[in-house]
Write a protein that holds these residues in place. Sequence first.
Motif, PDB file in Angstrom:
ATOM      1  N   LEU A   6     -41.174 -34.097 -33.211  1.00 13.40           N
ATOM      2  CA  LEU A   6     -41.752 -34.545 -31.951  1.00 13.40           C
ATOM      3  C   LEU A   6     -41.248 -35.915 -31.537  1.00 13.40           C
ATOM      4  O   LEU A   6     -41.779 -36.519 -30.620  1.00 13.40           O
ATOM      5  N   GLY A   7     -40.227 -36.399 -32.217  1.00  9.52           N
ATOM      6  CA  GLY A   7     -39.685 -37.705 -31.864  1.00  9.52           C
ATOM      7  C   GLY A   7     -39.183 -37.775 -30.433  1.00  9.52           C
ATOM      8  O   GLY A   7     -39.028 -38.853 -29.874  1.00  9.52           O
TER       9      GLY A   7
ATOM     10  N   ALA B  11     -38.917 -43.743 -44.168  1.00  9.71           N
ATOM     11  CA  ALA B  11     -37.716 -44.129 -43.422  1.00  9.71           C
ATOM     12  C   ALA B  11     -36.879 -42.922 -43.020  1.00  9.71           C
ATOM     13  O   ALA B  11     -36.104 -42.992 -42.048  1.00  9.71           O
ATOM     14  N   ASP B  12     -37.038 -41.801 -43.716  1.00  8.50           N
ATOM     15  CA  ASP B  12     -36.278 -40.603 -43.368  1.00  8.50           C
ATOM     16  C   ASP B  12     -36.606 -40.102 -41.964  1.00  8.50           C
ATOM     17  O   ASP B  12     -35.831 -39.348 -41.364  1.00  8.50           O
ATOM     18  N   LEU B  13     -37.758 -40.486 -41.440  1.00  9.45           N
ATOM     19  CA  LEU B  13     -38.191 -40.019 -40.122  1.00  9.45           C
ATOM     20  C   LEU B  13     -37.682 -40.895 -38.977  1.00  9.45           C
ATOM     21  O   LEU B  13     -37.927 -40.587 -37.810  1.00  9.45           O
TER      22      LEU B  13
ATOM     23  N   ASP C 208     -35.871 -39.331 -35.910  1.00  2.32           N
ATOM     24  CA  ASP C 208     -36.745 -38.529 -35.051  1.00  2.32           C
ATOM     25  C   ASP C 208     -37.734 -39.388 -34.256  1.00  2.32           C
ATOM     26  O   ASP C 208     -38.079 -39.051 -33.128  1.00  2.32           O
ATOM     27  N   ARG C 209     -38.188 -40.469 -34.847  1.00  4.87           N
ATOM     28  CA  ARG C 209     -39.266 -41.243 -34.241  1.00  4.87           C
ATOM     29  C   ARG C 209     -38.812 -42.490 -33.498  1.00  4.87           C
ATOM     30  O   ARG C 209     -39.640 -43.226 -32.961  1.00  4.87           O
ATOM     31  N   SER C 210     -37.517 -42.773 -33.470  1.00  2.95           N
ATOM     32  CA  SER C 210     -37.062 -44.060 -32.936  1.00  2.95           C
ATOM     33  C   SER C 210     -37.488 -44.276 -31.492  1.00  2.95           C
ATOM     34  O   SER C 210     -37.874 -45.382 -31.104  1.00  2.95           O
ATOM     35  N   GLY C 211     -37.418 -43.221 -30.672  1.00  5.52           N
ATOM     36  CA  GLY C 211     -37.832 -43.358 -29.277  1.00  5.52           C
ATOM     37  C   GLY C 211     -39.285 -43.759 -29.150  1.00  5.52           C
ATOM     38  O   GLY C 211     -39.637 -44.641 -28.362  1.00  5.52           O
ATOM     39  N   GLU C 212     -40.142 -43.104 -29.919  1.00  8.27           N
ATOM     40  CA  GLU C 212     -41.572 -43.436 -29.905  1.00  8.27           C
ATOM     41  C   GLU C 212     -41.799 -44.865 -30.386  1.00  8.27           C
ATOM     42  O   GLU C 212     -42.582 -45.614 -29.792  1.00  8.27           O
TER      43      GLU C 212
ATOM     44  N   VAL D 128     -43.191 -45.768 -40.513  1.00  4.59           N
ATOM     45  CA  VAL D 128     -41.858 -45.189 -40.384  1.00  4.59           C
ATOM     46  C   VAL D 128     -40.835 -46.283 -40.070  1.00  4.59           C
ATOM     47  O   VAL D 128     -39.735 -46.324 -40.632  1.00  4.59           O
ATOM     48  N   ALA D 129     -41.224 -47.199 -39.191  1.00  3.31           N
ATOM     49  CA  ALA D 129     -40.313 -48.284 -38.797  1.00  3.31           C
ATOM     50  C   ALA D 129     -40.042 -49.261 -39.930  1.00  3.31           C
ATOM     51  O   ALA D 129     -39.083 -50.024 -39.880  1.00  3.31           O
ATOM     52  N   GLY D 130     -40.890 -49.268 -40.948  1.00  2.00           N
ATOM     53  CA  GLY D 130     -40.688 -50.131 -42.104  1.00  2.00           C
ATOM     54  C   GLY D 130     -41.390 -51.466 -42.033  1.00  2.00           C
ATOM     55  O   GLY D 130     -41.066 -52.371 -42.811  1.00  2.00           O
ATOM     56  N   VAL D 131     -42.376 -51.595 -41.119  1.00  2.00           N
ATOM     57  CA  VAL D 131     -43.049 -52.889 -40.984  1.00  2.00           C
ATOM     58  C   VAL D 131     -44.496 -52.871 -41.485  1.00  2.00           C
ATOM     59  O   VAL D 131     -45.156 -53.908 -41.476  1.00  2.00           O
ATOM     60  N   HIS D 132     -44.980 -51.697 -41.924  1.00 12.81           N
ATOM     61  CA  HIS D 132     -46.361 -51.611 -42.397  1.00 12.81           C
ATOM     62  C   HIS D 132     -46.489 -50.642 -43.570  1.00 12.81           C
ATOM     63  O   HIS D 132     -45.765 -49.650 -43.660  1.00 12.81           O
ATOM     64  N   PHE D 133     -47.452 -50.938 -44.436  1.00 14.66           N
ATOM     65  CA  PHE D 133     -47.879 -50.018 -45.487  1.00 14.66           C
ATOM     66  C   PHE D 133     -48.931 -49.066 -44.908  1.00 14.66           C
ATOM     67  O   PHE D 133     -49.644 -49.435 -43.971  1.00 14.66           O
ATOM     68  N   PRO D 134     -49.100 -47.860 -45.474  1.00 18.86           N
ATOM     69  CA  PRO D 134     -50.179 -46.986 -45.013  1.00 18.86           C
ATOM     70  C   PRO D 134     -51.560 -47.643 -45.082  1.00 18.86           C
ATOM     71  O   PRO D 134     -52.391 -47.432 -44.207  1.00 18.86           O
ATOM     72  N   VAL D 135     -51.801 -48.450 -46.112  1.00 15.49           N
ATOM     73  CA  VAL D 135     -53.103 -49.086 -46.241  1.00 15.49           C
ATOM     74  C   VAL D 135     -53.362 -50.057 -45.089  1.00 15.49           C
ATOM     75  O   VAL D 135     -54.521 -50.300 -44.706  1.00 15.49           O
TER      76      VAL D 135
END
Length: 399
Positions: free
Chosen positions: A19-20, A160-162, A165-169, A290-297
């Motif tokens: 859905l990216g 990061a593999d996503l 697909d997600r870069s536009g979002e 996904v962007a690499g700037v946050h942890f899930p927590v």
Amino acid sequence: MAHSGGVGPEGSLGSLGSLGSLGSLGSLGSLGSLGSLGSLGSLGSLGSVGANPPLVAQALITSRDGIAGTWEPVQYTEVTANHQEDTAYLERLAPAVRTSVFALEIGSRIGFNFANGNAKVFHLQTDFQLPDTKYQTLMEMKRPTREIFADQLTMVANYADLRPDRSGEIIAQLATPLEFLRAIAFVDPERTPFTVELLGMSLWLANYVEMRLKYSLSCKRPIEWSPQIQPMIWTPTHGSLPSGHATEAFCMAQVLWLLLRESGTSPYSGDLWGEMMMRQAARIAINRTVAGVHFPVDSVAGAVLGLNLGEYLVKRCKREQPDTCWKFNGEHFHDGSGSATNMDFNWRDYYDFSSSPPGLSDTTGWVSRTNFQNSIDDAVSEPLGWLWARAKAEWHDIT
């Protein structure tokens, strides 16, 4: 409690990474004055029409010289004074001015303290006869341990593999979350201007609180843990937890969802509307991992904070008394054995559609609630009540 990899259509570890293509929604950023809500530093930008054109100003000078004539004094009895502290006057104010009024109504009741590892946000109760006041704890937050962050880092790397697909979002979501929430509810600056103002204030409140918590808890970003993370966007300078995007998206989603329910207009009372808004907020939050700037927590803490602030703002707008404190304890965010390696973000763990109104739940070991202690009769905010009533009226069907 660990989560499986495919929970929720918002895409836990990429179950819906395809859905990216929704990144094209970034074109909605051209909403005129709405875009200015992303810049919280200048409240006056909301609804601004710009400076007077120099040519018009010069023309008005010469025009007055030609038509004003001899000055005629005015008697004070000829002009009726405005009523003081009257919400009817709000209708005559520019949105930028109203924004300043609402900001003081909200911000003047928020307090903060940090002690012994606990960051606390307070609501100031005050009756109509000052100085009878009392601070009540509205939100309490404790950061995760270093072990928890280290466990989560592998998950950040896997997300990061996503990125393709997600870069536009991800890029589009650098702006206000409203651009994505309005894809669910029919929000438009010209069709629903007061709803836009209400959501603008929810964005302001979320940012107002989250930044103080980030500074206090001072959690390092993923890029500070490993050089292999290599985020796809610049890492903000402020702390990682709570996630600001999660806080703002969930706060705005909760306010909009409760507004639609309150309108009583079919079919907004159905849970699917709230489900879609929460999925959208979660999608925005997950994209930051996904962007690499946050942890899930970080998203967990942000969602809890945002939902809490959304409910708080709605209560103040509806002239109801805030009465609940929520606590997020990051040290308890693990699977029971102390590991957080597989502890992904899942908003359903913290949201209860069956409650009235729908909102936060305390069914995990790291989110809990308590009621305000020894409350006093709290003065209501008439300006916020006025804003809520105007926004609510925008969602009535024309029949």
